[in-house]
Design an enzyme around this catalytic site. Structure first.
Site, PDB file in Angstrom:
ATOM      1  N   SER A 221     -18.046   5.374   4.253  1.00 47.46           N
ATOM      2  CA  SER A 221     -19.281   4.572   4.281  1.00 47.46           C
ATOM      3  C   SER A 221     -19.974   4.671   5.636  1.00 47.46           C
ATOM      4  CB  SER A 221     -18.941   3.112   3.991  1.00 47.46           C
ATOM      5  OG  SER A 221     -18.034   2.624   4.970  1.00 47.46           O
TER       6      SER A 221
ATOM      7  N   GLN B 250      -9.846   9.574   8.239  1.00 48.21           N
ATOM      8  CA  GLN B 250      -9.670   8.164   8.579  1.00 48.21           C
ATOM      9  C   GLN B 250      -8.556   7.561   7.714  1.00 48.21           C
ATOM     10  OE1 GLN B 250     -13.777   6.145   9.104  1.00 48.21           O
ATOM     11  NE2 GLN B 250     -14.191   8.028   7.981  1.00 48.21           N
TER      12      GLN B 250
ATOM     13  N   GLY C  98     -16.628  10.803   1.287  1.00 48.49           N
ATOM     14  CA  GLY C  98     -16.058   9.514   0.924  1.00 48.49           C
ATOM     15  C   GLY C  98     -15.828   8.541   2.053  1.00 48.49           C
TER      16      GLY C  98
ATOM     17  N   HIS D  60      -6.720   7.195  12.156  1.00 45.54           N
ATOM     18  CA  HIS D  60      -6.330   5.783  12.043  1.00 45.54           C
ATOM     19  C   HIS D  60      -4.851   5.603  11.726  1.00 45.54           C
ATOM     20  CE1 HIS D  60     -10.826   4.903  11.038  1.00 45.54           C
ATOM     21  NE2 HIS D  60     -10.630   5.107  12.311  1.00 45.54           N
TER      22      HIS D  60
ATOM     23  N   ARG E 273       0.846  -1.204   0.000  1.00 45.63           N
ATOM     24  CA  ARG E 273       0.000   0.000   0.000  1.00 45.63           C
ATOM     25  C   ARG E 273       0.877   1.248   0.000  1.00 45.63           C
ATOM     26  NH1 ARG E 273      -4.222  -0.133   4.617  1.00 45.63           N
ATOM     27  NH2 ARG E 273      -4.916   1.775   3.557  1.00 45.63           N
TER      28      ARG E 273
ATOM     29  N   VAL F 195      -4.958   6.810   6.007  1.00 46.59           N
ATOM     30  CA  VAL F 195      -3.575   6.742   6.472  1.00 46.59           C
ATOM     31  C   VAL F 195      -2.623   7.315   5.422  1.00 46.59           C
ATOM     32  CG1 VAL F 195      -3.975   4.797   8.033  1.00 46.59           C
ATOM     33  CG2 VAL F 195      -3.353   4.343   5.644  1.00 46.59           C
TER      34      VAL F 195
HETATM   35  N1  APR Z   1     -15.545  10.225  -4.158  1.00 51.42           N
HETATM   36  C1  APR Z   1     -16.238  10.225  -2.972  1.00 51.42           C
HETATM   37  N2  APR Z   1     -16.632   9.094  -2.329  1.00 51.42           N
HETATM   38  C2  APR Z   1     -16.332   7.923  -2.929  1.00 51.42           C
HETATM   39  C3  APR Z   1     -15.636   7.841  -4.173  1.00 51.42           C
HETATM   40  C4  APR Z   1     -15.233   9.071  -4.785  1.00 51.42           C
HETATM   41  N3  APR Z   1     -14.571   9.097  -5.934  1.00 51.42           N
HETATM   42  N4  APR Z   1     -15.487   6.531  -4.507  1.00 51.42           N
HETATM   43  C5  APR Z   1     -16.076   5.815  -3.498  1.00 51.42           C
HETATM   44  N5  APR Z   1     -16.588   6.645  -2.561  1.00 51.42           N
HETATM   45  C6  APR Z   1     -17.268   6.308  -1.302  1.00 51.42           C
HETATM   46  C7  APR Z   1     -18.039   4.992  -1.293  1.00 51.42           C
HETATM   47  O1  APR Z   1     -19.345   5.149  -1.808  1.00 51.42           O
HETATM   48  C8  APR Z   1     -18.050   4.657   0.204  1.00 51.42           C
HETATM   49  O2  APR Z   1     -19.173   5.245   0.855  1.00 51.42           O
HETATM   50  O3  APR Z   1     -16.278   6.166  -0.312  1.00 51.42           O
HETATM   51  C9  APR Z   1     -16.760   5.306   0.730  1.00 51.42           C
HETATM   52  C10 APR Z   1     -15.649   4.340   1.077  1.00 51.42           C
HETATM   53  O4  APR Z   1     -16.077   3.558   2.167  1.00 51.42           O
HETATM   54  P1  APR Z   1     -15.093   2.479   2.840  1.00 51.42           P
HETATM   55  O5  APR Z   1     -14.430   1.692   1.791  1.00 51.42           O
HETATM   56  O6  APR Z   1     -15.903   1.761   3.861  1.00 51.42           O
HETATM   57  O7  APR Z   1     -13.947   3.367   3.518  1.00 51.42           O
HETATM   58  P2  APR Z   1     -13.993   4.184   4.902  1.00 51.42           P
HETATM   59  O8  APR Z   1     -15.370   4.620   5.240  1.00 51.42           O
HETATM   60  O9  APR Z   1     -12.961   5.233   4.813  1.00 51.42           O
HETATM   61  O10 APR Z   1     -13.503   3.062   5.946  1.00 51.42           O
HETATM   62  C11 APR Z   1     -13.369   3.443   7.304  1.00 51.42           C
HETATM   63  O11 APR Z   1     -12.460   1.301   7.879  1.00 51.42           O
HETATM   64  O12 APR Z   1     -11.234  -0.287   6.871  1.00 51.42           O
HETATM   65  C12 APR Z   1     -11.205   0.614   7.880  1.00 51.42           C
HETATM   66  O13 APR Z   1      -9.454   1.808   8.915  1.00 51.42           O
HETATM   67  C13 APR Z   1     -10.106   1.638   7.695  1.00 51.42           C
HETATM   68  O14 APR Z   1     -10.216   4.051   7.778  1.00 51.42           O
HETATM   69  C14 APR Z   1     -10.877   2.895   7.309  1.00 51.42           C
HETATM   70  C15 APR Z   1     -12.224   2.694   7.956  1.00 51.42           C
END
Ligand code: APR
Length: 229
Positions: free
Chosen positions: A172, A86, A170, A104, A56, A88
């Site tokens: 979830s 969130q 961005g 994180h 990564r 890194v």
């Molecule tokens: N622009 C904006 N949002 C986007 C884009 C984009 N181009 N592409 C995807 N997304 C959105 C998705 O729809 C989703 O809601 O980004 C979100 C990503 O969600 P996750 O993959 O769950 O990531 P995140 O919420 O940051 O995860 C939280 O979980 O895995 C652990 O420690 C890790 O910090 C991370 C935490």
């Protein structure tokens, strides 16, 4: 200047070519989170964990801030911007944002396995077996693993309580305690959510959903807020 507090997640860096975690083809589809990002994984197979973060880190060094990151840096001319991420990665800092709090951890840093206050920058992309802290312990990635506490959450909650505007980009909103920060937004502050997909947020008239990707969504946010200001 009004205080704009921003919470970002993996979607913020998607347009820089970095995978998100839970989407189709996301990191957690490829890897079992408990095999690469937990204290038990580290006990069981350090090599695998080091390899996961080294790969990564290599990708991060080959990527660059996207339009969204740059707009957030530009917004410091109009707002007192505080970013709580969130992520890194260091793309907010590389874009020029001056106040970024990492919830994180940070991929380009390592830390001691005996003293969490001993944190070191990583030269290049590789952290290896045998890389030791000044107390002689193996260095680990300076990231928060599943099941570990989030030391900066108190500071983040206090920051959110000072918001005149709150913006979520961005994420979830699946992972706590970060996803709970929205409940600390003061009553007078409008909330904006930028995400191309539906994310679970409280139903409230003061929440504006911008169903777009980070770059485009921030263009719209800028138009809305700077015309209002
Ligand atoms: N622009 C904006 N949002 C986007 C884009 C984009 N181009 N592409 C995807 N997304 C959105 C998705 O729809 C989703 O809601 O980004 C979100 C990503 O969600 P996750 O993959 O769950 O990531 P995140 O919420 O940051 O995860 C939280 O979980 O895995 C652990 O420690 C890790 O910090 C991370 C935490």
């Amino acid at each position: 200047m009004k205080r704009l507090v921003v919470l970002t997640g993996a979607g913020m860096s998607a347009e820089s070519g970095l995978k998100t975690f839970r989407e189709m083809g996301g990191l957690w589809e490829e890897y079992d989170v408990y095999e690469v990002a937990s204290p038990t994984a580290w006990e069981r197979d350090r090599e695998l964990v080091l390899r996961f973060y080294n790969e990564r880190r290599k990708l991060l060094l080959d990527s660059a801030p996207n339009r969204g990151h740059l707009i957030l840096a530009e917004l410091e001319d109009s707002f007192d911007v505080r970013i709580i991420t969130q992520n890194v990665d260091d793309l907010h800092e590389r874009a020029g944002s001056s106040r970024v709090l990492h919830l994180h951890g940070e991929l380009r840093k390592s830390r001691s396995t005996v003293d969490p206050h001993l944190i070191y920058p990583i030269e290049g992309w590789e952290l290896k077996e045998g890389d030791l802290c000044e107390k002689g312990s193996q260095l680990r990635p300076h990231v928060v693993w599943f099941g570990e506490p989030v030391p900066a959450i108190g500071e983040a909650a206090e920051m959110v309580q000072t918001a005149d505007l709150f913006l979520v980009i961005g994420t979830s909103m699946n992972v706590y305690p970060a996803a709970g920060l929205i409940s600390y937004v003061p009553g007078h502050a409008p909330i904006f959510i930028i995400d191309p997909n539906v994310v679970p947020v409280p139903d409230s008239s003061r929440i504006t959903i911008i169903r777009k990707k980070a770059g485009e969504g921030l263009e719209e946010f800028m138009n809305i807020t700077l015309n209002d200001a």
